[in-house]
Design an enzyme around this catalytic site. Structure first.
Site, PDB file in Angstrom:
ATOM      1  N   GLU A 228       0.822  -1.215   0.000  1.00  0.00           N
ATOM      2  CA  GLU A 228       0.000   0.000   0.000  1.00  0.00           C
ATOM      3  C   GLU A 228       0.856   1.265   0.000  1.00  0.00           C
ATOM      4  O   GLU A 228       0.614   2.191   0.773  1.00  0.00           O
ATOM      5  CB  GLU A 228      -0.975  -0.021   1.187  1.00  0.00           C
ATOM      6  CG  GLU A 228      -1.914  -1.219   1.148  1.00  0.00           C
ATOM      7  CD  GLU A 228      -3.027  -1.203   2.163  1.00  0.00           C
ATOM      8  OE1 GLU A 228      -2.822  -0.690   3.268  1.00  0.00           O
ATOM      9  OE2 GLU A 228      -4.117  -1.728   1.842  1.00  0.00           O
ATOM     10  N   ASP A 301      -8.551  -9.190   3.218  1.00  0.00           N
ATOM     11  CA  ASP A 301      -8.385  -8.147   4.236  1.00  0.00           C
ATOM     12  C   ASP A 301      -9.491  -8.139   5.286  1.00  0.00           C
ATOM     13  O   ASP A 301     -10.402  -7.318   5.204  1.00  0.00           O
ATOM     14  CB  ASP A 301      -8.311  -6.775   3.558  1.00  0.00           C
ATOM     15  CG  ASP A 301      -7.832  -5.697   4.506  1.00  0.00           C
ATOM     16  OD1 ASP A 301      -7.360  -6.039   5.599  1.00  0.00           O
ATOM     17  OD2 ASP A 301      -7.920  -4.500   4.154  1.00  0.00           O
ATOM     18  N   GLU A 329     -13.030  -2.891  11.793  1.00  0.00           N
ATOM     19  CA  GLU A 329     -12.945  -2.076  10.574  1.00  0.00           C
ATOM     20  C   GLU A 329     -14.031  -2.434   9.564  1.00  0.00           C
ATOM     21  O   GLU A 329     -14.622  -1.561   8.941  1.00  0.00           O
ATOM     22  CB  GLU A 329     -11.564  -2.252   9.928  1.00  0.00           C
ATOM     23  CG  GLU A 329     -11.449  -1.571   8.578  1.00  0.00           C
ATOM     24  CD  GLU A 329     -10.099  -1.768   7.895  1.00  0.00           C
ATOM     25  OE1 GLU A 329      -9.192  -2.378   8.480  1.00  0.00           O
ATOM     26  OE2 GLU A 329      -9.968  -1.292   6.746  1.00  0.00           O
TER      27      GLU A 329
HETATM   28  C1  BDP Z   1      -6.401  -2.452   5.841  1.00  0.00           C
HETATM   29  C2  BDP Z   1      -6.726  -1.116   6.404  1.00  0.00           C
HETATM   30  C3  BDP Z   1      -5.585  -0.154   6.393  1.00  0.00           C
HETATM   31  C4  BDP Z   1      -4.341  -0.834   6.940  1.00  0.00           C
HETATM   32  C5  BDP Z   1      -4.045  -2.065   6.152  1.00  0.00           C
HETATM   33  C6  BDP Z   1      -2.923  -2.898   6.758  1.00  0.00           C
HETATM   34  O1  BDP Z   1      -7.797  -0.584   5.668  1.00  0.00           O
HETATM   35  O2  BDP Z   1      -5.960   0.959   7.159  1.00  0.00           O
HETATM   36  O3  BDP Z   1      -3.251   0.030   6.896  1.00  0.00           O
HETATM   37  O4  BDP Z   1      -5.151  -2.918   6.138  1.00  0.00           O
HETATM   38  O5  BDP Z   1      -3.255  -3.850   7.446  1.00  0.00           O
HETATM   39  O6  BDP Z   1      -7.278  -3.342   6.466  1.00  0.00           O
HETATM   40  O7  BDP Z   1      -1.761  -2.604   6.547  1.00  0.00           O
END
Ligand code: BDP
Length: 639
Positions: A228, A301, A329
């Site tokens: 990311e 996720d 989340e």
């Molecule tokens: C996702 C989230 C994000 C996190 C990412 C992670 O939306 O905010 O930074 O995973 O786990 O679930 O690195």
């Protein structure tokens, strides 16, 4: 042998051994004996002719024994004669705080960071936090967000981290930090952060020396790299193993560990569910023995339901640990009552078949399946804790924090046993309350799956905040695999992601017999049907209904379950103080209204593709789709 004759308060037994402040009073003598054959802060509780004894090798073990006995006393399990022995399932039982240095909490729904960065150290709050964790056996905290800023490693911040570590140490809790892979350049002013450049490795060694000078029992680093948009070794043409090993070498002299996350999805495969496996499985056996690969429970996720990540079954020569998300989340934030232990246990109890039947994720990550690969064992949960008066935003969200700790200590406990304990200690042990509330908690994860994403649907959330439904969502220029249509693939023929051998082939990342079971639409578990199959709308389900009818029924069932919680909670009024009762009631009303929002959005949107009637024996949508499409919640800064 050192005998402590009471354990009521902090005790100086003359040997500078203390039970930490707040350790409960229980009816037993605490005996510390370094010669006992007990692993990792384990304990024995035994009734002897001289009375009840808690025996342990370490002060932390004695403290755990004390909390265990208190729990037994409060849940009616302390009647003698007792003779029990406990050792933790996982050596490292860690909370991951996604807290930023500006005190916001990523995906946090319970207020600002409890660490109060940049403000006076909240000593009492941190003590209380540590005591709560200690009472369930949690022994590690990663203090900062995986999306880490280099600044966390500045001397000023490290001094602050050391103060926090000093407060938590008596409670058996070690601190860890998330680190940013480009810290040598961004913080240290080096020309590069390439892990194979000697000056970079030196920089990390010096940093480790500085950290351990301040915090002698520092646990280690958690790293999100090349994920990311975060920097990582691949920026320099190196592998995840090159990056992790370089950090591991810096921590090795102090026995520190690196938890290297496998949450990566560079789009080499057209299916995001394949990508972590594609990047990590080939690196098996290349990591140092103080590196653990930290893997989210599912391959995408933290969805309400995913199959387990296939990576767990494919790294026999590498230490692995599960990352679970306690913060909700994707499960209604702190508004919805969703007890998460059934989800956590579903992951740990999943059989990967990597070494035949019984190769569960629990067996792998506790080091039983591949003992030679494991020097240490661990499990992580992303915390749901903030400065809210009740810590978690929703009174019932505390149960998932409590439960994570209990399960990390003893992963053979059932989610029901854990829920029962929590209810009795948090509210009352009156059976008139325990029974109905237990039923509510135990059905709550399945209810959320029903009203949000039944039958294997996933990631059809609104853009950005992951709270409400937006299966129609389109954002020009956004990554396709952040958008719902990529996941549900609804069209006139059907709905669902084809991950079979004629689709993305993801099923073959699982061992047999799972690969074939998932591949075949007639054997694929219905709970995962739309995860693995693009399924025709008129496909016949085990209920005899068509897929379309079944989908409508699941949404309806979810709503009805939440409505039943409101009735149950009404009846619970006499058992609960007014404040907590009202706060929970208000949240249940939001949850009920949200469940109808999900149904209205998803059923009407998917109907545009199925072209089929909504069955008459389910509740009908209330608000028109066009109206729902206009809802724009600004929940990105929920603090
Ligand atoms: C996702 C989230 C994000 C996190 C990412 C992670 O939306 O905010 O930074 O995973 O786990 O679930 O690195």
């Amino acid at each position: 042998m050192l005998a402590i004759v009471s354990c009521s308060k902090p005790i100086d037994n003359g040997n500078a051994l203390w039970l930490p402040e707040g350790t409960p009073e229980v009816n037993a003598e605490v005996v510390l004996d370094e010669g006992l054959d007990l692993k990792n802060d384990g304990f024995i509780i035994r009734d002897t002719p001289d009375g009840r004894k808690i025996m342990a090798r370490t002060v932390t073990g004695a403290m755990y024994g004390t909390y265990a006995l208190q729990r037994m006393e409060r849940t009616g399990k302390a009647e003698g004669p007792l003779d029990l022995r406990e050792e933790p399932s996982f050596e490292r039982r860690i909370l991951n705080h996604w807290d930023n240095l500006d005190n916001t909490v990523e995906r946090g729904y319970a207020g600002w960071s409890i660490w109060h960065w940049g403000e006076p150290v909240p000593v009492d709050l941190i003590k209380e936090y540590a005591r709560l964790n200690a009472s369930v056996g949690i022994n590690g905290s990663v203090l900062n967000n995986v999306n880490a800023t280099p600044e966390i490693l500045s001397t000023e911040k490290l001094e602050r981290v050391a103060e926090i570590a000093d407060i938590m140490r008596p409670y058996g809790i070690r601190v860890y930090l998330s680190v940013n892979f480009s810290s040598p350049a961004a913080l240290g002013g080096l020309a590069t952060s390439d892990p194979l450049v000697p000056e970079v490795a030196e920089w990390w060694k010096d940093k480790a020396a500085e950290i351990y000078g301040l915090i002698p029992d520092f646990g280690g680093f958690l790293v999100k790299a090349n994920s990311e948009g975060l920097p990582g070794p691949q920026d320099f043409g190196r592998t995840h193993a090159d990056g992790a090993n370089m950090l591991a070498d810096a921590l090795r002299p102090y026995d520190g560990i690196v938890m290297w996350r496998a949450f990566v999805y560079s789009p080499k495969s057209s299916d995001r569910a394949c990508q972590a496996y594609d990047e990590f499985a080939p690196l098996d056996g290349q990591f140092r023995d103080n590196v653990i690969i930290q893997i989210k429970n599912g391959p995408v996720d933290f969805q309400p339901r995913e199959p387990f990540s296939p990576l767990f079954g494919h790294m026999p020569n590498t230490q692995m640990m599960a990352e679970l998300q306690i913060t909700q989340e994707y499960l209604g934030f702190s508004n919805h009552l969703v007890y998460l232990l059934p989800l956590f246990k579903e992951c740990l109890d999943s059989d990967t078949y990597c070494k035949g039947p019984g190769s569960t994720i629990a067996a792998i990550t506790t080091g039983k399946t591949y003992p030679d690969a494991y020097r240490t064992t661990a499990i992580a949960g992303v915390a749901n804790i903030g400065r809210d008066e009740n810590w978690c935003g929703h009174h019932f969200a505390q149960s998932s924090w409590y439960g994570f700790g209990r399960m990390a200590w003893d992963c053979s406990l059932s989610s029901e046993e854990i829920a029962r304990e929590w209810i009795m200690q948090t509210f009352t042990s009156d059976p008139g309350f325990v029974g109905p509330v237990l039923e509510m908690m135990m059905s709550s994860r399945e209810a959320a799956v029903d009203y949000m994403m039944p039958l294997g649907l996933h990631h059809i959330f609104a853009w950005g905040h992951h709270y409400g439904p937006e299966p129609w969502c389109e954002i020009p220029g956004a990554r396709a695999d952040w958008l719902p249509k990529y996941y549900h693939k609804a069209d006139a023929a059907g709905v669902g992601f084809d991950r079979t051998r004629s689709g993305s082939g993801n099923v073959d990342q699982y061992h047999e017999p799972l690969a074939s079971i998932y591949n075949d639409i007639s054997t694929c578990p219905e709970e995962l049907l739309l995860w693995f199959h693009h399924t025709p709308w008129d496909h016949t389900m085990s209920s005899g209904r068509t897929l379309w009818d079944e989908l409508c029924h699941r949404y309806d069932r979810g709503i009805r379950t939440v409505q039943s919680y409101i009735c149950t909670w009404e009846e619970m009024r006499p058992f609960v103080d007014r404040k907590r009762w009202e706060e929970v009631k208000a949240k249940l009303e939001i949850q009920e209204s949200d469940s109808r929002w999900w149904r209205d959005a998803c059923v009407q949107y998917f109907q545009e593709f199925s072209g089929m009637e909504i069955p008459s024996d389910v509740s009908q949508p209330e608000r028109p789709l066009e109206e729902l499409k206009k809802i724009k919640l600004d929940m990105t800064h929920h603090n």
